[in-house]
Write a protein that holds these residues in place. Sequence first.
Motif, short mmCIF file in Angstrom:
data_model
loop_
_atom_site.label_atom_id
_atom_site.label_comp_id
_atom_site.label_asym_id
_atom_site.label_seq_id
_atom_site.Cartn_x
_atom_site.Cartn_y
_atom_site.Cartn_z
N HIS A 123 62.91 5.00 2.60
CA HIS A 123 63.09 5.57 1.16
C HIS A 123 61.63 5.96 0.75
O HIS A 123 61.73 7.01 0.08
CB HIS A 123 63.67 4.23 0.48
N GLU A 148 61.85 9.75 -0.87
CA GLU A 148 61.75 9.70 -2.13
C GLU A 148 60.66 9.03 -2.93
O GLU A 148 60.46 8.59 -3.99
CB GLU A 148 63.12 8.79 -2.86
N HIS A 159 67.92 0.84 -4.88
CA HIS A 159 69.55 1.20 -4.69
C HIS A 159 69.71 0.88 -3.21
O HIS A 159 70.94 1.03 -2.78
CB HIS A 159 69.81 2.59 -5.09
N HIS A 160 68.77 0.40 -2.51
CA HIS A 160 69.22 -0.05 -0.98
C HIS A 160 69.38 -1.40 -0.96
O HIS A 160 69.53 -1.94 0.19
CB HIS A 160 68.16 0.67 0.15
#
Lengths: 466, 144
Positions: free
Chosen positions: A200, A204, A251-252
């Motif tokens: 991530h 991101e 969000h993970h």
Amino acid sequence: MKYQSQAVAKPYFIAAIGLFVGQILFGLVMGLQYVMGDFLFPEIPFNVARMVHTNLLIVWLLFGFMGAAYFLVPEETEHELHSPLLAKVLFWVFLVAGALTVLGYLLVPYARLAELTMNDLLPTMGREFLEQPTITKIGIVVVALGFLYNIGVTILAGRKTVVSMVLLTGLVGLAVMFLFSFYNPINVVDDKFYWWWVVHLWVEGVWELILASILAFVLIKVTGVDREVIEKWMYVIIAMALISGIIGTGHHYYWIGAPEYWQWWGSIFSALEPIPFFMMTVFAFNMVNRRRREHPNKAAVLWALGTAVMAFLGAGVWGFLHTLAPVNYYTHGSQITAAHGHMAFYGAYVMIVLTIISYAMPILRGQEAADPRAQVLEMWSFWLMTVSMVFITLFLTGAGVLQVWLQRFTDNPQPFMVVQEKIEVFYWLREAAGLVFLLGLILYVAAFFVKGGERVMASNAVADTA
Amino acid sequence: MSEVFTKSMARNIYYGGSVFFILLFLALTFDTSSEVPKRDNHEAITEQVALGKKVWEENDCIGCHTLLGEGAYFAPELGNVYKRFGNSTDAIVGFIKSRPVEGIPGRRSMPQFNLSDEELQAVAEFLKYTSEIDTSNWPPNIQG
Ligand code: HEM
Ligand code: HEM
Ligand SMILES: [Fe+2]
């Protein structure tokens, strides 16, 4: 070409494109295995094809980023690259290490590869995207260090522009976050928690800095808009990227055993992640509309605009679709995830690398822009690949919605394999769209071989606009 | 963007924002590391489970399956397979052991990994351990 040492970028770009072709061929193999389960079984099991597909993707993007840096840094710093020789040596080290690793995946069973490469000493294999043998991972770190040294020293010696500093920050971040791939605790929750610090915080986080700086560089060159204006935009974009994306990692962390407060942190901050991508789109169109010159490389302008739009769609829109915890509860680990993964990777990182290649390659070959006929072909390939990727995403989304419904949402949830058969038609359509993508890619490669009236570039015309 | 909003303001937001949110992320990570032991079923981690994780990794099971929703989407979720198979490690062992070498004509099938009995037991225990991690009720139902 303004600086002789920029030439080292060329082999990096060529290797990137070659590996891209390999990536897509293995994608098509997997796409067929989705509908004809015994295709190439047991010679190339699905998991092997998948490792090849995703690892080639990462490696060719890294080739692309390095090529971009070697091309852009001398021009930005107004200084020859510290050591072109080192860049050439590292190119071959990286290519050979990559090729051996892929051959290892294909030629011996994975467990045997783990044994041969002494995974026991420092077990890091067998995790998604990080399947490389530990020795390959060490090789990647060595190449990255040599590369950063070379680029870093060049920047220190020359003019320090915002573009090159942000690029350097992104590249250093890429290398630093990769170090977490060596941390592999037995505890599955911890393992997963830090695995995302690579995955991530790459796509991101730090990669967005690389994306923004390459995009800014190309826009400065092709539009002739004042550097000050472009740099201000870039700062705001990357500020928003990091402000939303770092905590957005949450969000993970919803369903892997981490504390439940991540459902709030992750949902709220990742819901902001589309903002920088949206700003990138507005930025790119704005700059092109305010252009002060007509650059003859129309294809590069198209790629730059395409990147901004597709990154927003793939990462921003398709990311937002499943990022809120109550939605993600149902979509987690489904074909929706695959749909988003494809459009986001393509739109943001594939396209930015193709943008810089489109801009730089003609210059590296002694022209300001490719022959118009070659550009037309290249633009065809742009549309074929981009539109077919949109369809791949739509078909996978269709598959995903039905999968979530039948397997997770109804009162009578059905087993995974039963559901897979019911949604088969979407997988056939995805494979068809994949073939169109391959066609686009073939045209893309062909465009490099179109011969036309050589248009030697008016010595410094390009560089002077900066 | 107008002249009121200058480049140096933009730069300060970038630096300030990044530093602030990196620190916040580290603080949350620190807190997570003290909260996770309440949910992660670490009591169940034995030598055998550790071997099971090694077997899991060295055969790249994640290349077809998901585990707690992460991995590949070609084959079923395995984070809860222990429960799906009636809370039985024997059922898991039996399944892995009986995969046909040449696959199943026309269908997706799992490779025959030729694992030893010790490895089979270990990977089954590993999957039992993961099924007892507190995942806030994910997956939504037993089908994964
Ligand atoms: C260019 C940027 C991005 C890329 C390349 C990217 C790529 C990916 C990939 C490959 C995965 C799957 C990971 C796995 O295999 O487990 C993923 C998952 C995910 N992404 Fe992104 N992503 C990007 C941006 C975003 C953004 C901006 C958002 C939110 C707005 C987002 C939301 C998510 C979520 C929620 C998941 C987890 C899906 C699940 O639970 O299965 N992504 N992303
Ligand atoms: C054009 C034909 C393509 C086909 C048929 C294809 C097919 C596939 C398949 C079947 C998977 C595995 C999904 C699973 O785990 O079950 C996959 C994974 C993946 N592919 Fe592709 N692919 C193609 C192109 C691409 C391109 C162009 C990119 C990069 C932009 C890409 C990036 C990825 C990524 C990041 C994953 C991992 C996704 C995740 O974990 O969610 N693929 N692909
Ligand atoms: Fe993410």
